[in-house]
Design an enzyme around this catalytic site. Structure first.
Site, short mmCIF file in Angstrom:
data_model
loop_
_atom_site.label_atom_id
_atom_site.label_comp_id
_atom_site.label_asym_id
_atom_site.label_seq_id
_atom_site.Cartn_x
_atom_site.Cartn_y
_atom_site.Cartn_z
N ASP A 10 0.84 -1.20 0.00
CA ASP A 10 0.00 0.00 0.00
C ASP A 10 0.88 1.25 0.00
O ASP A 10 1.03 1.93 1.03
CB ASP A 10 -0.95 -0.03 1.20
N LYS A 32 0.75 -7.89 -2.79
CA LYS A 32 -0.59 -7.44 -3.20
C LYS A 32 -0.49 -6.00 -3.72
O LYS A 32 0.02 -5.11 -3.02
CB LYS A 32 -1.56 -7.49 -2.02
N ASP A 59 -5.44 -6.63 -6.41
CA ASP A 59 -6.64 -6.48 -5.58
C ASP A 59 -7.47 -5.30 -6.09
O ASP A 59 -7.41 -4.20 -5.51
CB ASP A 59 -6.16 -6.26 -4.13
N LEU A 60 -8.23 -5.50 -7.18
CA LEU A 60 -9.03 -4.40 -7.75
C LEU A 60 -10.52 -4.58 -7.48
O LEU A 60 -11.31 -3.71 -7.82
CB LEU A 60 -8.77 -4.28 -9.26
N LYS A 61 -10.92 -5.71 -6.89
CA LYS A 61 -12.31 -5.95 -6.47
C LYS A 61 -13.31 -5.55 -7.56
O LYS A 61 -14.14 -4.64 -7.37
CB LYS A 61 -12.62 -5.21 -5.17
N LEU A 62 -13.28 -6.24 -8.68
CA LEU A 62 -14.17 -5.89 -9.81
C LEU A 62 -15.65 -6.14 -9.46
O LEU A 62 -15.97 -7.12 -8.79
CB LEU A 62 -13.78 -6.69 -11.05
N ASP A 64 -19.13 -5.20 -11.81
CA ASP A 64 -19.77 -4.50 -12.93
C ASP A 64 -20.62 -5.52 -13.67
O ASP A 64 -20.77 -6.66 -13.20
CB ASP A 64 -18.67 -3.89 -13.84
N ILE A 65 -21.17 -5.16 -14.82
CA ILE A 65 -21.99 -6.13 -15.56
C ILE A 65 -21.07 -7.26 -16.06
O ILE A 65 -19.87 -7.04 -16.26
CB ILE A 65 -22.78 -5.48 -16.72
N PRO A 66 -21.63 -8.47 -16.23
CA PRO A 66 -20.79 -9.62 -16.58
C PRO A 66 -19.87 -9.39 -17.78
O PRO A 66 -18.68 -9.72 -17.74
CB PRO A 66 -21.83 -10.72 -16.87
N THR A 122 -14.77 -6.45 5.36
CA THR A 122 -14.61 -6.55 6.82
C THR A 122 -14.94 -5.22 7.51
O THR A 122 -15.09 -5.16 8.72
CB THR A 122 -13.19 -7.03 7.21
N ARG A 214 0.63 -2.99 6.99
CA ARG A 214 1.41 -2.08 7.84
C ARG A 214 2.33 -2.71 8.87
O ARG A 214 3.41 -2.16 9.12
CB ARG A 214 0.46 -1.06 8.49
O1 C5P Z 1 -2.08 -2.64 6.75
P1 C5P Z 1 -3.03 -3.81 6.83
O2 C5P Z 1 -2.34 -5.10 7.28
O3 C5P Z 1 -4.26 -3.49 7.63
O4 C5P Z 1 -3.47 -4.06 5.31
C1 C5P Z 1 -4.46 -4.94 4.96
C2 C5P Z 1 -4.65 -4.93 3.47
O5 C5P Z 1 -5.74 -5.77 3.16
C3 C5P Z 1 -4.96 -3.55 2.89
O6 C5P Z 1 -4.36 -3.49 1.59
C4 C5P Z 1 -6.48 -3.55 2.77
O7 C5P Z 1 -6.93 -2.76 1.69
C5 C5P Z 1 -6.75 -5.01 2.50
N1 C5P Z 1 -8.08 -5.49 2.86
C6 C5P Z 1 -8.61 -5.39 4.14
N2 C5P Z 1 -9.87 -5.86 4.41
C7 C5P Z 1 -10.59 -6.43 3.45
C8 C5P Z 1 -10.06 -6.55 2.18
C9 C5P Z 1 -8.80 -6.07 1.92
O8 C5P Z 1 -7.95 -4.92 5.06
N3 C5P Z 1 -11.77 -6.91 3.73
#
Ligand code: C5P
Length: 238
Positions: A10, A32, A59-62, A64-66, A122, A214
């Site tokens: 990140d 990632k 990790d772009l979490k798409l 949209d329409i199929p 989450t 982090r």
């Molecule tokens: O810094 P940290 O360990 O919290 O990073 C977690 C990574 O996982 C981040 O890139 C965050 O966008 C991603 N993520 C998340 N919860 C989700 C999906 C992805 O924390 N449900």
């Protein structure tokens, strides 16, 4: 894929990414790339990470329409990513289209990227599930429903909280992948992850792969922190 520790890169630009990766030398990592970095640098960041032999979760979490998701996945498969994702809320047709796109875009003779679904973020609370999404079942039941739908649609697994993984494996089998963020070594600060878990807890839950950001990227010594977390994850104690 199984037992991987995926480092969330990140960072806002590739200069910071490669500065961070410097101390890791030639170690092959699973990294990632999220929206911030990908939108800033485009596909060149994927090419450069691949040149250095790293495995990549894009990790772009798409959602949209199929047809649009299918076309986009075809492009992502051509970049050579190892793992990509969609939102399960896009539905079974969209998820099946994602797999079709990945298969179409994977060069002959190579394995298509794995594809997992976000069930409920989450960051979504029980209250939001009821009052904003107007879902009448509990958050856990909604997560399980989306996980089962993802499996039926041909996906390889889900992104979930460390606290949901054993429930998902219990219902959908151990081969269905669970990839969990929110991992914190016992002694580290929680930052903004509310329902975090330790690497040891993740291993004991049978989680397939953990995503750690982090606690490694912001550590005073990232390599040392990576090695300590990876040892705890793998159950290696010195
Ligand atoms: O810094 P940290 O360990 O919290 O990073 C977690 C990574 O996982 C981040 O890139 C965050 O966008 C991603 N993520 C998340 N919860 C989700 C999906 C992805 O924390 N449900």
């Amino acid at each position: 894929m199984k037992d991987s520790l995926i480092i969330a890169l990140d960072f806002p630009n590739k200069g910071q990414v490669f500065e961070f990766l410097e101390p890791f030398g030639n170690e092959q990592l699973f990294v990632k790339v999220g929206m911030e970095l990908f939108y800033a640098e485009g596909s060149s960041i994927i090419e450069e990470l691949k040149k250095r032999n790293h495995k990549i979760f894009l990790d772009l979490k798409l959602h949209d329409i199929p047809n649009t998701v299918k076309s986009a996945m075809k492009v992502l498969a051509g970049m050579g990513c190892d793992l990509v994702n969609v939102h399960a809320a896009g539905g079974s047709e969209m998820m099946a289209a994602a797999i079709e796109g990945l298969e179409a875009g994977t060069p002959a003779g190579l394995k298509r990227p794995d594809c997992i679904a976000v069930t409920q973020l989450t960051s979504t609370s029980e209250i939001q599930v009821h009052s904003e999404q107007l879902i009448g079942v509990s958050l856990h039941e909604s997560v399980l429903n989306y996980a089962a739908l993802s499996q039926k649609s041909g996906l390889d697994g889900v992104v979930c909280s460390p606290h949901e993984a054993s429930l998902i494996h219990g219902q959908l089998g151990v081969e269905f992948m669970t990839v969990t963020p929110g991992i914190r070594p016992a002694e580290s600060a929680l930052q903004d992850q509310k329902r975090s878990a330790t690497p040891e807890f993740a291993r004991k839950q049978g989680i397939s792969a953990i995503v750690v950001g982090r606690p490694i990227t912001r550590a005073a010594n990232p390599l040392e922190s990576y090695l300590a977390i990876n040892n705890e994850w793998k159950g290696v104690y010195q």
